[in-house]
Design a protein around this motif. Structure first.
Motif, short mmCIF file in Angstrom:
data_model
loop_
_atom_site.label_atom_id
_atom_site.label_comp_id
_atom_site.label_asym_id
_atom_site.label_seq_id
_atom_site.Cartn_x
_atom_site.Cartn_y
_atom_site.Cartn_z
N SER A 1 41.18 46.26 50.15
CA SER A 1 40.56 47.18 49.21
C SER A 1 39.04 47.12 49.33
N GLN B 1 40.90 47.57 42.24
CA GLN B 1 42.19 48.04 42.72
C GLN B 1 43.11 46.89 43.11
N GLY C 1 41.86 53.51 45.55
CA GLY C 1 42.64 53.97 44.40
C GLY C 1 43.93 54.65 44.82
N LYS D 1 46.30 51.96 46.19
CA LYS D 1 46.87 51.20 45.09
C LYS D 1 48.03 51.94 44.45
N ASP E 1 38.01 57.34 40.80
CA ASP E 1 39.05 56.37 41.15
C ASP E 1 38.79 55.75 42.52
#
Length: 290
Positions: free
Chosen positions: A103, A108, A86, A89, A176
């Motif tokens: 990832s 993401q 997160g 990103k 997240d």
């Protein structure tokens, strides 16, 4: 325990064997083309620093693979940025230089891929080169407890009972962070109210999987959910493994970015990450190569 993690000694042997193989054998397929291209760059006096943004759970394996890759391709060096998917990103979205993104979750990557559903890529972001995107690895979500724990937490079922009784301190990733999102699915599977448990002081959080792992290793919590690979790296023995029914598959996508400063070299390294030699390193710590 369903996953038979190999010993730390075995992993060191694997990495050493991969390094030795680089000096003794020539690679086929994508690895050969990578070496040829890198050799051409070296002959031309060029050097490339690849900027790789990768989930924190890839720290040990990517460093090992990069060492072998650079030894075989002296013109290529690496600048790694390891953090939660997160956070990575967001950094990419805000304009950070990045050649290759790996990832720990599809969400993401989808949020940066214009070809993904608008339900996920809600801002219409267009950072990923979809022609390079691959599902690279699969990981497992596991439950770990500190060494010598006497709480009797030996399964996810037992964890759920303790959380209902609110008599332990449990650590999970933030919402997240992919590992946190997988953990949220596990809590939902057991009909547990995360917000209520957090308000009661039963849950504490880590900003990435490494922070969760550290809290377990240091014994500052009674249990936590991490990836199989991070448990291995920290010398933890998982007490249970989440099923796909509980949290889905844990797939690691990878892609070159459209604005990559070194797009060609990034594509070549991504191809190398899909070779049997790289798979040996990944699988040595519990990943499954796709």
């Amino acid at each position: 325990m369903k996953t038979d993690l190999i010993s730390r000694r075995s992993f060191l042997s694997v990495v050493g064997a991969v390094g030795a193989a680089a000096a003794l054998t020539a690679c086929g397929g994508a690895a050969s083309s990578t070496a040829s291209s890198a050799a051409a760059s070296e002959a031309a006096g060029e050097s490339v620093e690849l900027i790789v943004f990768a989930a924190a759970s890839l720290t040990e394996t990517l460093n090992a693979i990069a060492q072998d890759y650079s030894a075989e391709n002296p013109g290529v060096t690496f600048r790694f940025n390891f953090d939660s998917s997160g956070t990575l990103k967001t950094q990419i979205q805000e304009g950070a230089d990045c050649d290759l993104f790996l990832s720990a979750g599809q969400k993401q990557m989808n949020q940066l891929d214009i070809t993904s559903s608008a339900d996920v890529n809600t801002d219409g972001l267009d950072f990923v080169d979809p022609s390079t995107r691959v599902d690279l690895l699969e990981n497992k979500v596991v439950l770990c407890v500190p060494e010598g724990s006497d709480k009797g937490i030996d399964s996810f079922d037992a964890l759920a009972e303790h959380l209902k009784a609110q008599d332990i301190l449990f650590c999970m990733g933030n919402s997240d962070v992919p590992v946190g999102q997988y953990t949220q699915k596990i809590l939902a599977y057991y009909d547990l109210d995360e917000e209520a448990l957090a308000a009661a002081g039963v849950i504490t959080y880590g900003s990435n999987v490494k922070e969760v792992t550290t809290q377990i290793s240091e014994g500052s919590v009674d249990a936590g959910v991490v990836y199989c690979t991070d448990a291995y790296s920290a010398g933890l023995t998982p007490v249970d493994e989440a099923t796909a029914e509980m949290c889905g598959q844990v797939i690691y996508p990878a892609a070159v970015l459209k604005a990559a400063p070194n797009a060609e070299a990034a594509r070549e390294f991504l191809a190398y990450l899909q070779t049997d030699r790289a798979a040996t390193v990944f699988e040595g710590v519990g990943f499954t190569a796709m």
